[in-house]
Motif scaffolding. Structure first.
Motif, mmCIF file in Angstrom:
data_model
loop_
_atom_site.group_PDB
_atom_site.id
_atom_site.type_symbol
_atom_site.label_atom_id
_atom_site.label_comp_id
_atom_site.label_asym_id
_atom_site.label_seq_id
_atom_site.Cartn_x
_atom_site.Cartn_y
_atom_site.Cartn_z
ATOM 1 N N LYS A 1 45.724 -8.453 6.082
ATOM 2 C CA LYS A 1 45.264 -7.062 6.053
ATOM 3 C C LYS A 1 43.757 -6.978 5.837
ATOM 4 O O LYS A 1 43.049 -6.243 6.532
ATOM 5 C CB LYS A 1 45.985 -6.286 4.953
ATOM 6 C CG LYS A 1 45.572 -4.817 4.882
ATOM 7 C CD LYS A 1 46.281 -4.079 3.759
ATOM 8 C CE LYS A 1 45.925 -2.592 3.777
ATOM 9 N NZ LYS A 1 44.475 -2.328 3.772
ATOM 10 N N GLU A 2 43.243 -7.750 4.858
ATOM 11 C CA GLU A 2 41.810 -7.654 4.573
ATOM 12 C C GLU A 2 40.983 -8.245 5.709
ATOM 13 O O GLU A 2 39.911 -7.726 6.042
ATOM 14 C CB GLU A 2 41.486 -8.357 3.251
ATOM 15 C CG GLU A 2 40.073 -8.056 2.767
ATOM 16 C CD GLU A 2 39.896 -8.264 1.273
ATOM 17 O OE1 GLU A 2 38.730 -8.378 0.848
ATOM 18 O OE2 GLU A 2 40.907 -8.303 0.540
ATOM 19 N N LEU A 3 41.459 -9.319 6.310
ATOM 20 C CA LEU A 3 40.747 -9.873 7.463
ATOM 21 C C LEU A 3 40.667 -8.842 8.590
ATOM 22 O O LEU A 3 39.607 -8.636 9.199
ATOM 23 C CB LEU A 3 41.446 -11.141 7.962
ATOM 24 C CG LEU A 3 41.348 -12.385 7.071
ATOM 25 C CD1 LEU A 3 42.257 -13.487 7.601
ATOM 26 C CD2 LEU A 3 39.906 -12.886 6.995
ATOM 27 N N LYS A 4 41.787 -8.200 8.846
ATOM 28 C CA LYS A 4 41.828 -7.187 9.909
ATOM 29 C C LYS A 4 40.881 -6.034 9.600
ATOM 30 O O LYS A 4 40.118 -5.579 10.474
ATOM 31 C CB LYS A 4 43.254 -6.678 10.075
ATOM 32 C CG LYS A 4 43.443 -5.697 11.219
ATOM 33 C CD LYS A 4 44.924 -5.364 11.376
ATOM 34 C CE LYS A 4 45.158 -4.421 12.546
ATOM 35 N NZ LYS A 4 46.611 -4.139 12.742
ATOM 36 N N ASP A 5 40.894 -5.562 8.356
ATOM 37 C CA ASP A 5 40.018 -4.450 7.971
ATOM 38 C C ASP A 5 38.547 -4.818 8.153
ATOM 39 O O ASP A 5 37.747 -4.007 8.647
ATOM 40 C CB ASP A 5 40.272 -4.056 6.516
ATOM 41 C CG ASP A 5 41.618 -3.370 6.320
ATOM 42 O OD1 ASP A 5 42.225 -2.962 7.331
ATOM 43 O OD2 ASP A 5 42.059 -3.265 5.154
ATOM 44 N N GLU A 6 38.178 -6.037 7.756
ATOM 45 C CA GLU A 6 36.773 -6.448 7.857
ATOM 46 C C GLU A 6 36.349 -6.621 9.315
ATOM 47 O O GLU A 6 35.217 -6.288 9.689
ATOM 48 C CB GLU A 6 36.546 -7.751 7.079
ATOM 49 C CG GLU A 6 36.702 -7.630 5.569
ATOM 50 C CD GLU A 6 35.651 -6.731 4.930
ATOM 51 O OE1 GLU A 6 34.658 -6.389 5.599
ATOM 52 O OE2 GLU A 6 35.825 -6.365 3.755
ATOM 53 N N ILE A 7 37.243 -7.127 10.149
ATOM 54 C CA ILE A 7 36.924 -7.275 11.575
ATOM 55 C C ILE A 7 36.700 -5.901 12.206
ATOM 56 O O ILE A 7 35.711 -5.679 12.931
ATOM 57 C CB ILE A 7 38.054 -8.034 12.306
ATOM 58 C CG1 ILE A 7 38.111 -9.496 11.833
ATOM 59 C CG2 ILE A 7 37.835 -7.986 13.821
ATOM 60 C CD1 ILE A 7 39.343 -10.248 12.315
ATOM 61 N N ILE A 8 37.598 -4.974 11.923
ATOM 62 C CA ILE A 8 37.480 -3.629 12.498
ATOM 63 C C ILE A 8 36.205 -2.950 12.012
ATOM 64 O O ILE A 8 35.505 -2.269 12.780
ATOM 65 C CB ILE A 8 38.728 -2.789 12.140
ATOM 66 C CG1 ILE A 8 39.959 -3.362 12.861
ATOM 67 C CG2 ILE A 8 38.526 -1.326 12.497
ATOM 68 C CD1 ILE A 8 41.269 -2.731 12.438
ATOM 69 N N LYS A 9 35.872 -3.140 10.741
ATOM 70 C CA LYS A 9 34.655 -2.549 10.186
ATOM 71 C C LYS A 9 33.418 -3.072 10.917
ATOM 72 O O LYS A 9 32.486 -2.319 11.226
ATOM 73 C CB LYS A 9 34.568 -2.869 8.691
ATOM 74 C CG LYS A 9 33.525 -2.055 7.942
ATOM 75 C CD LYS A 9 33.395 -2.517 6.491
ATOM 76 C CE LYS A 9 34.719 -2.421 5.755
ATOM 77 N NZ LYS A 9 34.560 -2.851 4.329
#
Length: 614
Positions: A328-336
């Motif tokens: 989840k955190e990896l995905k959030d940081e990539i999208i950001k």
């Protein structure tokens, strides 16, 4: 100088250890050293010796099923490996091992000890947090056995990140023995290109032209976090490119938005970095891996795992993302990142700046090359020292013999030695006379074994002997000798607290005293025929039984043999004994013959014990 590098794997096999070993070897060759690498072959046609950019690379047969079937990089060698290592270690001036975990390092260590070659170690990893309990247990066992031996035998242990350094400190490796250096790359081999060139590279690699590409580079093992990144996929916003070695689930190869390029050569990697948009490294227990450095040099924004050791790196965490590597955190940081193209440009520029300022191989290798130069200079230094224990009145006769042959020494005196009659002890006047020409060392007040005393009494014995002798001879006493060679770790601390900088043991067959363990300074020969010298003499004889029997239980011949080896290879020859024993065994002639042989040699430094590390 001849340097033999021993690495389980070496390019074209891919991995961080392989690249570091190759770059160290190439830099040493470019600095004028004669370099040989011993490693495993991974294809039959690689077997044998090849000259690669001036480096002789000798690849030996190995079985690689642990890596092939379980993803554990561990190869098993056979007779060919043993023969090659024996030959190359024997002809080397320095043996440079890569990681204690591998069989190649174990055998190279054994041969280096047999042939008395200095060992350097580059330790790449600490304990790897592997999901298999068996693998974790094997790691711990290897570190406990071979790790302990190799760490202790190494002149210096080179580490490339503070995680490994902290692990080694926790394992008891002295901090003075550790050389922490930054890893590095050829920064100029990587860089950014325009969109047109990027699309050409994507087309060449079979990657989509108009998608944001997230890049993973590394072995497909749990600690690298490749599964977490896979679970963070979002085909609508970005696609993921996996590059590396290991086994991936078959279904991944058919998953939309997932591109598996597998193992690629170092030459191809520059194009792959250039074709990507963001580099993600969800690795555990690693800092600034080589792949991450290459990504930084390529100007890729980087998302990686937060490790507490990054806190001391003075990073701008608005321009390099440190996070908890959950899907989840990896995905959030990539999208950001993707959502703010201007910020991505800032991250890209920051990445390139980090690489240029911190990860230039040419700058960072200099401390290792300086280490080679230091060892080369040290190999030309030959020192001879002697020491004489207990404070027997016949020490005066030993002193006269030493003066006759121009040899220095240290007399370790227990002023109230309870094992000697008063008439057999050196008088205060005799001690003062010896102190005019020789070093005086302390040996406790009464020569009682420290391990049989209460801690308070042991400390008083140590401290009071120094104070008594300093008052007597009006000189600072800095050397100590453990009575009967018996001591525990707590006694080393007591000796240090009492003001000593060197403490001599009774361990023999040492010619390379470890300056990081000066309070456990070992010796070369005792003037006594020991039954227990079997292993030491066998190693000295290099397994030759005829030589073994010509030396065994003949301390004077052992002394001559070790002295000649020190003259050839450099180091410290340390003879010690008891004058009372020389009398009891009628060994005065044997002693004089040895002193005559070792004395007055050109290029030899004759020193007392306190000058061993000078």
């Amino acid at each position: 100088m001849k340097i033999t590098y021993v690495a389980m794997n070496y390019p074209p096999h891919t991995g961080g250890l392989e690249l570091v070993a190759q770059k160290q070897a190439q830099s040493a060759h470019d600095a004028g050293h004669e370099v040989t690498v011993v490693t495993f072959a991974h294809q039959r046609e690689q077997l044998g010796a090849n000259n690669e950019n001036g480096i002789v690379v000798k690849r030996v047969f190995g079985l690689h099923f642990f890596e092939t079937y379980f993803g554990v990089p561990f190869s098993i060698g056979g007779v060919g490996m043993i023969r090659t290592l024996r030959r190359e270690v024997r002809r080397a001036d320095i043996v440079h091992l890569h990681d204690v975990f591998y069989m190649t390092s174990w055998f190279a260590y054994l041969f280096a000890r047999l042939y008395h070659k200095p060992i350097l170690l580059t330790q790449h990893v600490a304990l790897v947090d592997h999901p298999s309990r068996i693998v974790r247990s094997v790691q711990k066992l290897v570190y406990r056995i071979f790790g302990t031996l190799i760490f202790k035998a190494s002149e210096v242990v080179i580490v490339y990140n503070p995680i490994v350094k902290n692990y080694l400190l926790h394992a008891g490796v002295p901090e003075q023995k550790l050389l922490e250096v930054r890893n590095g790359i050829d920064v100029h081999a990587y860089g950014r290109v325009g969109n047109e060139e990027k699309n050409k590279l994507r087309e060449k690699l079979g990657l989509p032209l108009h998608k944001t590409l997230i890049l993973f580079v590394g072995r497909f093992v749990p600690k690298k976090g490749y599964r977490e990144l896979y679970e963070a996929r979002d085909n609508a916003l970005y696609e993921i490119v996996f590059v590396g070695t290991g086994i991936l689930p078959h279904a991944w190869y058919h998953e939309p938005g997932v591109h598996i390029l597998g193992e690629r050569s170092q030459q191809e990697m520059s194009d792959i970095y250039t074709a990507a948009d963001i580099y993600v490294a969800p690795t555990k227990g690693e800092l600034f891996t080589l792949a991450m450095q290459e990504a930084l040099a390529s100007g890729l924004p980087v998302i990686t795992t937060y490790e507490k050791e990054y806190d001391s790196e003075d990073l701008d965490t608005s321009k390099i993302v440190l996070c908890n590597p959950t899907p989840k955190e990896l995905k959030d940081e990539i999208i950001k990142c993707i959502a703010d193209t201007a910020h991505m440009e800032d991250m890209s520029a920051y990445s390139r700046s980090l690489a240029e300022n911190r990860f230039s191989w040419d700058k960072n290798i200099e401390s290792v090359l300086a280490l080679y130069r230091t060892l080369e200079q040290r190999s030309k230094i030959v020192k001879v020292t002697t020491s004489w224990d207990d404070g027997h009145v016949l020490d005066v006769r030993v002193a006269e013999l030493l003066k006759t042959y121009g040899i220095q020494g240290t007399f370790y005196i227990a002023p109230r030695n309870h094992e000697l009659k008063e008439e057999d002890r050196l008088s205060d006047e005799q001690i003062k006379m010896l102190a005019q020409e020789f070093e005086i060392g302390a040996h406790t007040m009464s020569h009682r074994s420290l391990v049989h005393l209460e801690d308070k009494d042991a400390f008083f014995e140590i401290r009071d002997s120094r104070q008594y002798l300093e008052a007597l001879v009006s000189k600072k006493i800095t050397s100590f000798c453990y009575p009967r060679g018996a001591y525990q770790k707590k006694h080393i601390t007591m000796v240090k607290d009492a003001g000593f900088s060197l403490a001599r043991t009774v361990q023999r067959f040492s010619t390379r005293p470890d300056r990081t363990s000066a309070l456990e300074t070992h010796t070369s020969v005792h003037t006594y025929d020991h039954w227990s010298d079997v292993w030491g003499v066998l190693v000295l004889a290099r397994g030759n039984l005829r030589t073994f029997f010509s030396l065994y239980r003949k301390w004077d011949k052992i002394a001559v043999a070790i002295f000649e080896r020190v003259r050839e290879q450099g180091g410290v020859f340390h003879l010690w004994g008891h004058s009372g024993e020389l009398r009891d065994h009628n060994d005065w002639n044997r002693l004089e013959n040895v002193l005559r042989h070792i004395g007055g040699r050109e290029g030899v430094q004759y020193v007392d014990n306190k000058e061993i590390y000078g």
